[in-house]
Write an enzyme that holds these catalytic residues in place. Structure first.
Site, mmCIF file in Angstrom:
data_model
loop_
_atom_site.group_PDB
_atom_site.id
_atom_site.type_symbol
_atom_site.label_atom_id
_atom_site.label_comp_id
_atom_site.label_asym_id
_atom_site.label_seq_id
_atom_site.Cartn_x
_atom_site.Cartn_y
_atom_site.Cartn_z
ATOM 1 N N LYS A 1 -57.926 -68.380 27.334
ATOM 2 C CA LYS A 1 -57.399 -68.328 28.705
ATOM 3 C C LYS A 1 -58.558 -68.107 29.648
ATOM 4 O O LYS A 1 -59.603 -67.564 29.253
ATOM 5 C CB LYS A 1 -56.396 -67.169 28.852
ATOM 6 C CG LYS A 1 -55.414 -67.340 30.000
ATOM 7 C CD LYS A 1 -54.256 -68.252 29.643
ATOM 8 C CE LYS A 1 -53.318 -68.456 30.806
ATOM 9 N NZ LYS A 1 -52.072 -69.118 30.396
HETATM 10 P P1 NAD Z 1 -47.160 -71.629 39.677
HETATM 11 O O1 NAD Z 1 -48.347 -71.168 40.427
HETATM 12 O O2 NAD Z 1 -46.810 -73.082 39.689
HETATM 13 O O3 NAD Z 1 -45.858 -70.816 40.163
HETATM 14 C C1 NAD Z 1 -45.798 -69.429 40.212
HETATM 15 C C2 NAD Z 1 -44.531 -69.049 40.979
HETATM 16 O O4 NAD Z 1 -44.350 -67.633 40.914
HETATM 17 C C3 NAD Z 1 -44.596 -69.412 42.456
HETATM 18 O O5 NAD Z 1 -43.313 -69.858 42.889
HETATM 19 C C4 NAD Z 1 -44.921 -68.075 43.131
HETATM 20 O O6 NAD Z 1 -44.483 -68.009 44.482
HETATM 21 C C5 NAD Z 1 -44.137 -67.131 42.239
HETATM 22 N N1 NAD Z 1 -44.604 -65.760 42.309
HETATM 23 C C6 NAD Z 1 -45.880 -65.300 42.257
HETATM 24 N N2 NAD Z 1 -45.898 -63.962 42.394
HETATM 25 C C7 NAD Z 1 -44.619 -63.567 42.507
HETATM 26 C C8 NAD Z 1 -43.994 -62.311 42.667
HETATM 27 N N3 NAD Z 1 -44.722 -61.189 42.735
HETATM 28 N N4 NAD Z 1 -42.631 -62.276 42.752
HETATM 29 C C9 NAD Z 1 -41.909 -63.411 42.683
HETATM 30 N N5 NAD Z 1 -42.439 -64.631 42.532
HETATM 31 C C10 NAD Z 1 -43.777 -64.703 42.447
HETATM 32 O O7 NAD Z 1 -47.352 -71.109 38.174
HETATM 33 P P2 NAD Z 1 -46.658 -71.648 36.836
HETATM 34 O O8 NAD Z 1 -47.589 -72.609 36.200
HETATM 35 O O9 NAD Z 1 -45.256 -72.033 37.134
HETATM 36 O O10 NAD Z 1 -46.688 -70.321 35.944
HETATM 37 C C11 NAD Z 1 -45.675 -69.313 36.024
HETATM 38 C C12 NAD Z 1 -45.695 -68.497 34.747
HETATM 39 O O11 NAD Z 1 -45.488 -69.361 33.632
HETATM 40 C C13 NAD Z 1 -47.004 -67.769 34.447
HETATM 41 O O12 NAD Z 1 -46.699 -66.583 33.741
HETATM 42 C C14 NAD Z 1 -47.738 -68.741 33.527
HETATM 43 O O13 NAD Z 1 -48.722 -68.097 32.735
HETATM 44 C C15 NAD Z 1 -46.559 -69.222 32.699
HETATM 45 N N6 NAD Z 1 -46.760 -70.498 32.010
HETATM 46 C C16 NAD Z 1 -47.120 -71.631 32.665
HETATM 47 C C17 NAD Z 1 -47.242 -72.831 31.963
HETATM 48 C C18 NAD Z 1 -47.551 -74.139 32.638
HETATM 49 O O14 NAD Z 1 -47.490 -75.182 31.958
HETATM 50 N N7 NAD Z 1 -47.833 -74.177 33.939
HETATM 51 C C19 NAD Z 1 -47.022 -72.856 30.583
HETATM 52 C C20 NAD Z 1 -46.645 -71.682 29.939
HETATM 53 C C21 NAD Z 1 -46.496 -70.516 30.670
#
Ligand code: NAD
Length: 418
Positions: free
Chosen positions: A108
């Site tokens: 990561k």
């Molecule tokens: P992203 O940046 O596209 O979206 C994050 C979302 O969370 C946004 O809508 C943001 O406004 C919201 N957010 C941030 N802080 C917040 C808070 N304090 N309260 C409420 N909402 C909040 O990110 P993503 O890629 O969707 O990732 C989200 C989660 O999923 C993370 O934990 C990431 O590690 C995990 N994840 C992502 C992927 C991927 O393919 N992108 C894969 C596996 C896991």
């Protein structure tokens, strides 16, 4: 750091590991190898800003384990990124790749930055310099980044171009989640949310629960949250509340996530979507529902709020949203928790497909990708759930045991060098 429990994500990841290692009677030698990251790189680097000034930034790339294949894991841009957070996320990536049995290790990366404060040019400068700083670790056989919170396909394109400039030829397989025109895979941008919806469908089948009209709450409306909401809506779920960093919205009659995505494109937030009442973010997870999808950040469900969180299915789109103390409470309350390393593994699975396609320069159509993703997610869900039911243990513990078994076996077979 969890306010309620005073633990960092890394302490939580190690605690989860210890629990599984103890349950499975893992040898001490393997415990001390697998409990900590293999490599950690911290970089401090300058970026030229639009006004001509220079700002210093700190970033990290951590490889937790590369025994079963190259390190794999996203790059996060966030003001709260810390080495401990990146270590935890890298460790969870090792178990995630092992639980869906793809030949990757866990890694990561992250930069301490609020990217909303940067111009596009500054974001590109930061990305290219960070890519250069971590380039000793990055490579198609060594370590393959992907998007995570606040990073996207464009950032992966800059990262890939930077490394390609160093080697003098196109290095398309050094990162995944790229734009389609640069060797990205069809289906990758929806893959994590699609995988979440496959897991929820499997869980509902197991619980004999009808998803038609099932009240559903989603925290986070970025890549994972918005796609999960769309796919669950398409399965029949009624999305009654959604939140992002700016606030949360509620409509018991249902919110159309497809229309909400269009609203977001204009306003960049879910707030002010028509016919909804605003809800404080702290209350969102406690809204009564059948399906709850945390898809934002770590440590959202703690010992403090867990007693009031009672969905039938809790599908962890985010990494590390639930603390170990909260896990105990949810298990006692019969909440069916689909753990992050299983539930959100759709993204890394299609990243694996992207890497395979790039290495072969031979691309598959989207129906093949979605079909293969479903096979991987459904069989992984079955394997984890069977283990959980057989031992009457939570799915998280079962998933960790399955994953640690696979990494431990590979470590034993390779032996200790020299
Ligand atoms: P992203 O940046 O596209 O979206 C994050 C979302 O969370 C946004 O809508 C943001 O406004 C919201 N957010 C941030 N802080 C917040 C808070 N304090 N309260 C409420 N909402 C909040 O990110 P993503 O890629 O969707 O990732 C989200 C989660 O999923 C993370 O934990 C990431 O590690 C995990 N994840 C992502 C992927 C991927 O393919 N992108 C894969 C596996 C896991």
């Amino acid at each position: 750091m969890s306010k309620a429990e005073n633990k960092s994500p890394y302490q939580i990841a190690q605690e989860q590991f210890d629990l599984a290692a103890e349950f499975m009677g893992l040898e001490d030698d393997l415990r001390c190898i697998l409990r900590v990251p293999k490599r950690e790189l911290t970089v401090n680097f300058p970026v030229r800003m639009d006004d001509g000034s220079v700002q210093a930034f700190t970033g990290y790339r951590v490889q937790h384990n590369v025994t079963r294949g190259p390190g794999k894991g996203g790059i996060r841009y966030h003001q709260n990124v810390s080495l401990d957070e990146v270590r935890a996320l890298a460790m969870w990536m090792t178990w995630k790749c092992a639980v869906v049995n793809i030949p990757f290790g866990g890694a990561k990366g992250g930069v301490v930055v609020d990217p909303t404060k940067l111009s596009l040019r500054e974001l590109e400068n930061l990305t290219r310099r960070f890519a250069t700083e971590i380039s000793p670790l990055i490579g198609q056989d060594g370590d393959i980044p992907a998007p995570d919170v606040n990073t996207n396909a464009q950032i992966m394109a800059w990262l890939m171009d930077t490394i390609s400039m160093h080697t003098g030829h196109l290095e398309s397989a050094i990162t995944t989640g790229k734009p389609l025109g640069l060797g990205g895979s069809l289906g990758r941008s929806d893959a994590t949310g699609r995988g979440v919806s496959f897991c929820v469908a499997q869980a509902a089948k197991f619980l004999n629960m009808d998803l038609k009209d099932a009240p559903t709450v989603v925290q986070g409306f970025g890549n994972v949250g918005s796609v999960s909401a769309r796919m669950l809506h398409d399965l029949g779920c009624r999305i009654i509340a959604v939140g992002d960093v700016y606030g949360s919205i509620y409509n018991p009659k249902g919110i159309d996530p497809h229309a909400l995505v269009q609203h977001m494109k204009k306003t960049r937030t879910v707030m002010d979507y028509p016919d909804c009442e605003p809800v404080p973010n702290e209350d969102l997870l406690e809204i009564k529902c059948d399906v709850l999808v945390p898809a934002a950040l770590e440590e959202q469900i703690t010992a403090e709020n867990a007693p009031r969180i009672r969905p039938k299915i809790l599908a962890e789109g985010a990494n590390g949203p639930t603390t170990p103390e909260a896990d105990k409470i949810l298990f006692e309350n019969n909440v069916f928790v689909i753990p992050d390393i299983l539930c959100n593994a759709g993204g890394v699975t299609v990243s694996y497909f992207e890497w395979v396609q790039d290495l072969q320069s031979f691309f598959w159509d989207e129906s093949e990708i979605n079909h293969r993703l479903k096979l991987v997610m459904d069989s992984s869900f079955q394997a984890v759930n069977e283990r959980a039911q057989a031992h009457k243990i939570p799915l998280r513990l079962a998933a960790n045991i399955l994953a640690i078994e696979r990494v431990a076996e590979a470590t034993r077979l390779r032996g200790i060098y020299p």
